[in-house]
Design an enzyme around this catalytic site. Sequence first.
Site, PDB file in Angstrom:
ATOM      1  N   LYS A  14     117.940  26.706   1.280  1.00 32.10           N
ATOM      2  CA  LYS A  14     118.852  26.134   2.284  1.00 32.10           C
ATOM      3  C   LYS A  14     119.483  24.831   1.786  1.00 32.10           C
ATOM      4  CE  LYS A  14     115.749  25.805   5.637  1.00 32.10           C
ATOM      5  NZ  LYS A  14     114.520  26.345   4.995  1.00 32.10           N
ATOM      6  N   ARG A  90     114.380  24.527  14.340  1.00 30.91           N
ATOM      7  CA  ARG A  90     113.229  25.247  13.806  1.00 30.91           C
ATOM      8  C   ARG A  90     112.330  25.792  14.909  1.00 30.91           C
ATOM      9  NH1 ARG A  90     112.864  22.661   8.473  1.00 30.91           N
ATOM     10  NH2 ARG A  90     111.092  23.314   7.260  1.00 30.91           N
ATOM     11  N   ARG A 129     108.988  23.780  -7.579  1.00 32.52           N
ATOM     12  CA  ARG A 129     109.681  22.584  -7.064  1.00 32.52           C
ATOM     13  C   ARG A 129     108.711  21.410  -6.970  1.00 32.52           C
ATOM     14  NH1 ARG A 129     112.646  23.052  -1.320  1.00 32.52           N
ATOM     15  NH2 ARG A 129     110.523  22.866  -0.533  1.00 32.52           N
ATOM     16  N   ARG A 135     107.168  15.971  -3.691  1.00 33.46           N
ATOM     17  CA  ARG A 135     106.856  16.204  -2.268  1.00 33.46           C
ATOM     18  C   ARG A 135     105.407  16.631  -2.118  1.00 33.46           C
ATOM     19  NH1 ARG A 135     111.442  19.693   0.737  1.00 33.46           N
ATOM     20  NH2 ARG A 135     109.634  20.088   2.059  1.00 33.46           N
ATOM     21  N   ARG A 146     103.087  26.419   6.040  1.00 34.88           N
ATOM     22  CA  ARG A 146     104.518  26.287   6.384  1.00 34.88           C
ATOM     23  C   ARG A 146     105.131  27.648   6.707  1.00 34.88           C
ATOM     24  NH1 ARG A 146     106.602  22.907   1.403  1.00 34.88           N
ATOM     25  NH2 ARG A 146     108.647  23.060   2.395  1.00 34.88           N
TER      26      ARG A 146
HETATM   27  P1  AMP Z   1     111.996  20.851   4.936  1.00 37.31           P
HETATM   28  O1  AMP Z   1     112.477  19.788   4.015  1.00 37.31           O
HETATM   29  O2  AMP Z   1     113.086  21.412   5.785  1.00 37.31           O
HETATM   30  O3  AMP Z   1     111.222  21.935   4.225  1.00 37.31           O
HETATM   31  O4  AMP Z   1     110.968  20.150   5.941  1.00 37.31           O
HETATM   32  C1  AMP Z   1     109.771  19.551   5.483  1.00 37.31           C
HETATM   33  C2  AMP Z   1     108.826  19.325   6.642  1.00 37.31           C
HETATM   34  O5  AMP Z   1     109.446  18.445   7.602  1.00 37.31           O
HETATM   35  C3  AMP Z   1     108.466  20.569   7.445  1.00 37.31           C
HETATM   36  O6  AMP Z   1     107.380  21.279   6.876  1.00 37.31           O
HETATM   37  C4  AMP Z   1     108.101  19.951   8.801  1.00 37.31           C
HETATM   38  O7  AMP Z   1     106.827  19.329   8.762  1.00 37.31           O
HETATM   39  C5  AMP Z   1     109.141  18.840   8.926  1.00 37.31           C
HETATM   40  N1  AMP Z   1     110.390  19.326   9.568  1.00 37.31           N
HETATM   41  C6  AMP Z   1     111.630  19.427   9.000  1.00 37.31           C
HETATM   42  N2  AMP Z   1     112.529  19.868   9.883  1.00 37.31           N
HETATM   43  C7  AMP Z   1     111.858  20.065  11.041  1.00 37.31           C
HETATM   44  C8  AMP Z   1     112.234  20.547  12.329  1.00 37.31           C
HETATM   45  N3  AMP Z   1     113.501  20.919  12.599  1.00 37.31           N
HETATM   46  N4  AMP Z   1     111.274  20.612  13.277  1.00 37.31           N
HETATM   47  C9  AMP Z   1     110.004  20.235  13.037  1.00 37.31           C
HETATM   48  N5  AMP Z   1     109.581  19.791  11.843  1.00 37.31           N
HETATM   49  C10 AMP Z   1     110.494  19.713  10.845  1.00 37.31           C
END
Ligand code: AMP
Length: 193
Positions: A14, A90, A129, A135, A146
Amino acid sequence: MLNLILFGPPGSGKGTQALRLVERYQLCHISSGDLLREERANNTPLGQEAQKYMDAGQLVPDAVVIGMISNKIDQQWDSIKGVIFDGFPRTAAQAVALDEMLAQKNTQINQVIALEVSLEELTQRIVERGKVSGRTDDTAETVVKRYEEYQNKTLPVAQHYKQQNKLVAVKGEGSIDDITAALSTVVDHNIGQ
Ligand code: AMP
């Protein structure tokens, strides 16, 4: 306005694809994951609250994320042609909140594009990654949690937009360029080009 959601499980590409579409269509990129990491880096109360959930591979509570995105939209709104949402919404509650935020601004989501990638490939990508991203949640153990969160809480978002006839699926495996081309074909079709 052109408002898109790039939808898909963690590791589906994404973020990578959003950056390319943002340039091509001159849109604003709103990534909830990036915003949360920024809050953490700045050690804000919101960042501190989010940290424990992120490190455990769990979703951050809806109220926290919805407030953060709502602020971001309000800050940027006057100067933009549209938005690509990446990693948000999400949960079904976040999708409902987003629809309301946009309705208040007399606009809406035009299309939700779901990137489809096998679990095997997702795990491989995230572990790779993790070697460079720094991260703490890019590990083989956290990816399982996740993905579970994605299946249980995030898949209903696809259903929400399917009911609005806005959901399109694109194969998220193959070369990055080929995936960008497939996404662009979908967006061009949506905007009538
Ligand atoms: P991402 O970078 O999108 O993979 O997000 C990393 C982490 O941030 C996720 O595993 C969640 O813990 C948190 N996170 C990101 N976006 C959301 C969202 N829209 N709702 C809840 N938690 C989020």
